[in-house]
Design an enzyme around this catalytic site. Structure first.
Site, PDB file in Angstrom:
ATOM      1  N   CYS A   1       0.805  -1.217   0.000  1.00 10.19           N
ATOM      2  CA  CYS A   1       0.000   0.000   0.000  1.00 10.19           C
ATOM      3  C   CYS A   1       0.842   1.273   0.000  1.00 10.19           C
ATOM      4  O   CYS A   1       0.599   2.197  -0.787  1.00 10.19           O
ATOM      5  CB  CYS A   1      -0.986  -0.005   1.164  1.00 10.19           C
ATOM      6  SG  CYS A   1      -0.253   0.034   2.820  1.00 10.19           S
TER       7      CYS A   1
ATOM      8  N   HIS B   1      -2.542   0.980   7.060  1.00 10.36           N
ATOM      9  CA  HIS B   1      -2.890   0.898   5.635  1.00 10.36           C
ATOM     10  C   HIS B   1      -3.127   2.302   5.084  1.00 10.36           C
ATOM     11  O   HIS B   1      -3.568   3.195   5.809  1.00 10.36           O
ATOM     12  CB  HIS B   1      -4.149   0.046   5.451  1.00 10.36           C
ATOM     13  CG  HIS B   1      -4.477  -0.265   4.026  1.00 10.36           C
ATOM     14  ND1 HIS B   1      -3.649  -0.996   3.207  1.00 10.36           N
ATOM     15  CD2 HIS B   1      -5.537   0.086   3.259  1.00 10.36           C
ATOM     16  CE1 HIS B   1      -4.203  -1.106   2.001  1.00 10.36           C
ATOM     17  NE2 HIS B   1      -5.343  -0.443   2.001  1.00 10.36           N
TER      18      HIS B   1
ATOM     19  N   ASP C   1      -6.035   1.133  -3.872  1.00  9.89           N
ATOM     20  CA  ASP C   1      -5.085   0.700  -2.851  1.00  9.89           C
ATOM     21  C   ASP C   1      -4.542  -0.674  -3.190  1.00  9.89           C
ATOM     22  O   ASP C   1      -5.137  -1.417  -3.952  1.00  9.89           O
ATOM     23  CB  ASP C   1      -5.717   0.716  -1.452  1.00  9.89           C
ATOM     24  CG  ASP C   1      -6.815  -0.329  -1.272  1.00  9.89           C
ATOM     25  OD1 ASP C   1      -7.767  -0.339  -2.085  1.00  9.89           O
ATOM     26  OD2 ASP C   1      -6.731  -1.124  -0.323  1.00  9.89           O
TER      27      ASP C   1
END
Length: 125
Positions: free
Chosen positions: A23, A82, A94
């Site tokens: 990510c 994240h 993502d």
């Protein structure tokens, strides 16, 4: 730019090799194409946004802004685990560990979103 990475395989260990990404590497790579150098991890990208007064509220997000999630206490900045790039219209791009690739999807886990950044203004862009 982030949409051109759709389908790239997810791997924390191999991020940066071939088309592998995680990510934060996805975010770093996309922003680098615009001349903005961001730190390597999601937590440090969030810290960068805070320290440079580049945060926004959820209702003020525009495409290119970053969404940060916290799924567990990890001792990192704001326990962030994240990050994704807001694509507009309630969508995000993502690198998903659970889906094993870069995806374009609806924003998710609202209750886990802990902050929003706009580092694309870091260079006055």
């Amino acid at each position: 730019m982030a949409l051109t990475r759709l389908g790239d395989p997810y791997s924390q260990l191999k991020a940066g090799q071939d088309n592998f990404t995680d990510c934060s590497y996805l975010v770093q790579r996309v922003y680098r194409q615009f001349g903005i150098n961001l730190p390597r991890t999601a937590a440090e990208q969030a810290r960068f946004s805070v320290e440079n007064d580049l945060t926004v509220s959820a209702v003020d997000m525009v495409p290119g802004d970053l969404v940060f999630w916290s799924y567990e206490r990890n001792g990192r900045f704001m326990d962030i685990t994240h990050v994704g790039i807001y694509a507009g219209d309630g969508k995000v791009v993502d690198a998903s560990s659970t889906r094993g690739q870069v995806v374009y999807r609806n924003l998710f886990d609202w209750e886990r979103q802990v902050m929003f950044g706009r580092p694309h203004f870091a260079n006055g862009k």
